[in-house]
Write an enzyme that holds these catalytic residues in place. Structure first.
Site, PDB file in Angstrom:
ATOM      1  N   GLU A 136       0.828  -1.207   0.000  1.00 33.82           N
ATOM      2  CA  GLU A 136       0.000   0.000   0.000  1.00 33.82           C
ATOM      3  C   GLU A 136       0.864   1.259   0.000  1.00 33.82           C
ATOM      4  O   GLU A 136       0.774   2.102   0.911  1.00 33.82           O
ATOM      5  CB  GLU A 136      -0.960  -0.004   1.188  1.00 33.82           C
ATOM      6  CG  GLU A 136      -2.059  -1.032   1.036  1.00 33.82           C
ATOM      7  CD  GLU A 136      -3.217  -0.843   2.010  1.00 33.82           C
ATOM      8  OE1 GLU A 136      -3.035  -0.167   3.035  1.00 33.82           O
ATOM      9  OE2 GLU A 136      -4.303  -1.376   1.733  1.00 33.82           O
ATOM     10  N   GLU A 176      -6.629  -7.368  -0.888  1.00 32.00           N
ATOM     11  CA  GLU A 176      -7.126  -7.334   0.492  1.00 32.00           C
ATOM     12  C   GLU A 176      -8.554  -6.847   0.511  1.00 32.00           C
ATOM     13  O   GLU A 176      -8.900  -5.907  -0.202  1.00 32.00           O
ATOM     14  CB  GLU A 176      -6.346  -6.314   1.339  1.00 32.00           C
ATOM     15  CG  GLU A 176      -4.946  -6.649   1.682  1.00 32.00           C
ATOM     16  CD  GLU A 176      -4.327  -5.529   2.538  1.00 32.00           C
ATOM     17  OE1 GLU A 176      -5.065  -4.797   3.231  1.00 32.00           O
ATOM     18  OE2 GLU A 176      -3.106  -5.379   2.487  1.00 32.00           O
TER      19      GLU A 176
END
Ligand code: GLA
Ligand code: GLA
Length: 691
Positions: A162, A319
């Protein structure tokens, strides 16, 4: 990448089973004693897991000191996973620098715009532009790539994690230097920069590159173009870092595809992902929902945007959550059916992988109250049973893998420059919310049961019958030209208040608003009429507007008024206009915020003017979301029940790959929150008989 490439996440490397959906999670074995690892692999098999992401936060374990390395435990984990038939998306492990590194080199820590240095102790505490951080991180990437180049479990590289989640904006001296280099490349000369930044305003003229700084805390509003450029630069700087890791991986392991997990979701604004996508071998996304009436709309919107960022190729849901997260003010558990429905909605929009954060819920640490595939309660739990059931569902959907989402006839434009520009300081109104406005339009499409792609301004619009570009504020001349060509080529365009106002340097297009789109829309506005918080205006078609109004003059006889203001300062004047040029489609303007309640009515009228209608039977519109994937010979119709009530279809023509059993006579009842996937021959309409 296609499944025929040497390594691919759709094809487990441990056997020669055919391509199937990747299913799994982030796996953090370093949080658990070795005895648990074997049990993990056993349960993964029980749940139908095919892939896990490993070592994302393992830097401190892999390199406990500058010149000490410990890979033995990771060797063991990868071997164990491989022997259990589980593939690995292996992290480069650079996401969170260990304390020895920040102690040795505190100059890698990011600095906020107020000049505070962020400390170690959480994660992602590094400057994207720090040469020192980069040197250490790339050394680790090199060590990982060299050690695991030939490990048969590894099907993909997971670069960092991320990127930009916590460190997108850094105002350090490293950032200042890199910003100047970026500006030199963009503008070439200081004269050009001074012109673009309009530095004759407030005595900001720069006589030397070294005088330029990031927009640090200043006495009043910082230069708007400087702010916009700093946003562009910050996104580019992290993309540059992404490239640096990727280049090491490509050099050492050219056959292993590399990705990094994007965050195309509400709350993430800093990274211009459409610009990043070309740097990786396949697009991955992380998505978390926010409770509220648009929870599912936002999921669908983000998935549709991810699909277009992935340029229509299958993408990887890296995710999402099985149930509650731990980082919202109140963390609500998912209700029965939501785990599978959320996952399959991503699949409906082109995901070929369904993964969660994380495999086993942590017993300690900041995320111990975040759900996982194996919850604190253990495998004897509703969550784990739902997880295993989803594994079986994905198995039945194997024929869908590799298919792509069929383009819709309507599109919604999403533009990072406009997002950044309208939400900056010193605007006519601080109440303008770019993402919310665009999401409201998407909700309106959903409530009408009309499929819409979410595209960026660089997309080829010519294939769409209808394009909505709400709040398209930044319109460079070239884009205005493309929109004109689209409308004169027969396309139907709709935009809103505060569109067309500035160019790429945030300079106003003079002569009246909506600036670059004035002639195309056939209207002219001399002054904006923003509304205060809590204020609203009535329209004569029954709609209610908030946030904004405009005092519109019609400048073209081809313009008709679709609705007028009934109350407020503009009472009696046009609120919604539509120009229908003789030689083309149409160009509509909505001058107020109608919200997800008010938009369906006007959108419905505009869509029918463009000849676009729902493919769903009338009673299902809004209650069921439809997406279509296709592999050329078959089409896969995803029917997602958005409600807590059953939705019945009298006649549905098609083979049900997953979902409820059809009832006699060809009917189908979708239980609350359920998903059905129908397979039909390409070009067949399952609802042709439904009327
Ligand atoms: C992000 C991170 C994960 C985890 C989850 C929690 O997506 O990548 O490590 O923190 O959020 O929702
Ligand atoms: C003050 C300043 C001006 C201008 C106005 C704007 O009066 O002196 O330069 O910024 O505010 O309202």
């Amino acid at each position: 990448m296609t499944p025929t490439s040497e390594r691919h996440w759709l094809r487990p490397t441990c056997d020669d089973r055919p391509a199937r959906f990747a299913y799994g999670a982030d796996y953090n074995p370093e949080q658990w004693p070795r005895e648990v690892w074997k049990e993990d692999v056993r349960l993964m098999r029980e749940a139908g897991v095919t892939v896990v992401s490993v070592a994302i936060f393992s830097w401190a374990r892999l390199q406990p000191a500058e010149d000490r390395w410990d890979f033995d435990w990771l060797d063991e984990v990868l071997d164990l996973l491989h022997s259990g038939g589980i593939s690995v998306d292996l992290a480069t492990a650079t996401a969170s620098p260990p304390p020895w590194l920040t102690t040795l080199h505190p100059e890698i820590l990011p600095v906020t715009h107020t000049g505070e240095t962020l400390s170690q102790g959480a994660r992602q505490h590094w400057r994207p532009t720090s040469p020192v951080f980069r040197r250490y991180a790339l050394r680790l990437v090199e060590a990982m790539a060299t050690r695991y180049a030939d490990h048969p479990a590894v099907v993909a590289w997971h670069i960092s994690n991320e990127l930009g989640c916590h460190n997108i904006y850094d105002y350090s001296d490293d950032a200042a230097r890199a910003f100047r280099d970026w500006l030199r490349t963009r503008y070439g000369t200081l004269d050009e920069l001074n012109r673009a930044w309009a530095t004759s305003f407030w005595s900001q003229y720069y006589g030397d590159w070294d005088q330029i700084q990031p927009p640090r805390l200043a006495a009043s509003h910082a230069n708007p173009t400087q702010q916009l450029d700093f946003k562009r630069f910050s996104s580019d700087a992290l993309r540059d870092y992404l490239r640096a890791e990727r280049d090491v991986l490509r050099r050492i392991t050219p056959d292993i595809p590399a990705t990094t997990n994007f965050m195309v979701m509400s709350g993430t604004k800093g990274m211009n992902y459409p610009d990043w996508a070309a740097e990786i071998d396949f697009v991955s996304n992380d998505h978390y929902t926010h409770p509220g009436p648009q929870r599912l709309d936002e999921l669908s919107f983000s998935a549709a945007l991810t699909h277009s960022i992935a340029q229509g190729r299958p993408w990887f849901l890296m995710e999402h959550s099985t149930s509650a997260v731990n980082w919202q003010p109140v963390n609500v558990a998912k209700r029965p059916g939501e785990l599978a429905r959320d996952s399959l909605l991503h699949v409906a929009h082109g995901a070929d992988a369904v993964c969660f954060f994380q495999w086993r819920q942590s017993a300690a640490g900041a995320e111990k109250h975040h759900s996982a595939m194996v919850p604190h309660a253990g495998p004897d739990s509703e969550v784990f049973r739902s997880v295993a059931e989803l594994g079986r569902t994905l198995e039945t959907l194997t024929p869908v893998t590799g298919s792509v989402r069929e383009p819709a006839r309507a599109a919604l434009v999403y533009d990072w420059d406009s997002w950044w520009a309208v939400e900056r300081d010193s605007q006519p109104s601080s109440l303008v919310d770019y993402r919310q406005e665009v999401l409201d339009w998407y909700s309106a499409f959903l409530s009408l049961g009309v499929r819409a792609d979410v595209v960026t301004t660089s997309a080829d619009l010519s294939g769409y019958d209808f394009v909505a570009a709400p709040l398209l504020h930044v319109v460079p001349t070239a884009l205005a030209g493309r929109l004109e060509a689209y409308v004169h080529g027969g396309g139907h365009l709709a935009t809103t208040y505060y569109a067309g106002v500035v160019d790429e340097n945030d300079h106003v297009h003079l002569g009246g608003y909506p600036g670059a789109l004035r002639d195309l829309l056939g209207i002219r506005i001399e002054e904006f009429g923003p509304l205060r918080d809590g204020e609203d205006v009535q329209l004569d078609d029954g709609a209610v507007g908030t946030v904004w109004t405009d005092r519109i003059d019609l400048t073209d006889p081809e313009v008709t008024v679709l609705a007028r203001y009934r109350t407020g300062d503009q009472a009696g004047r046009p609120a919604i206009t539509r120009r229908v040029p003789q030689d083309g489609g149409s160009a509509a303007y909505v001058s107020t915020r109608l919200g997800s309640q008010g938009l369906p009515d006007v959108l419905g009228r505009l869509l029918s003017g463009a000849g676009v209608r729902s493919e769903l039977p009338a009673h299902a519109r809004g209650r069921v979301e439809l997406t279509v994937r296709t592999d050329g010979s078959h089409a896969y119709w995803f029917l997602v029940n958005r409600t807590d009530e059953p939705v019945a279809f009298d006649t549905v023509d098609g083979e049900i790959l997953t979902g409820p059993t059809p009832v006699a006579g060809g009917g189908l009842t979708l239980p609350p929150r359920a998903v059905a996937v129908l397979r039909v021959a390409s070009g067949t309409d399952p609802f042709a008989q439904a009327g």
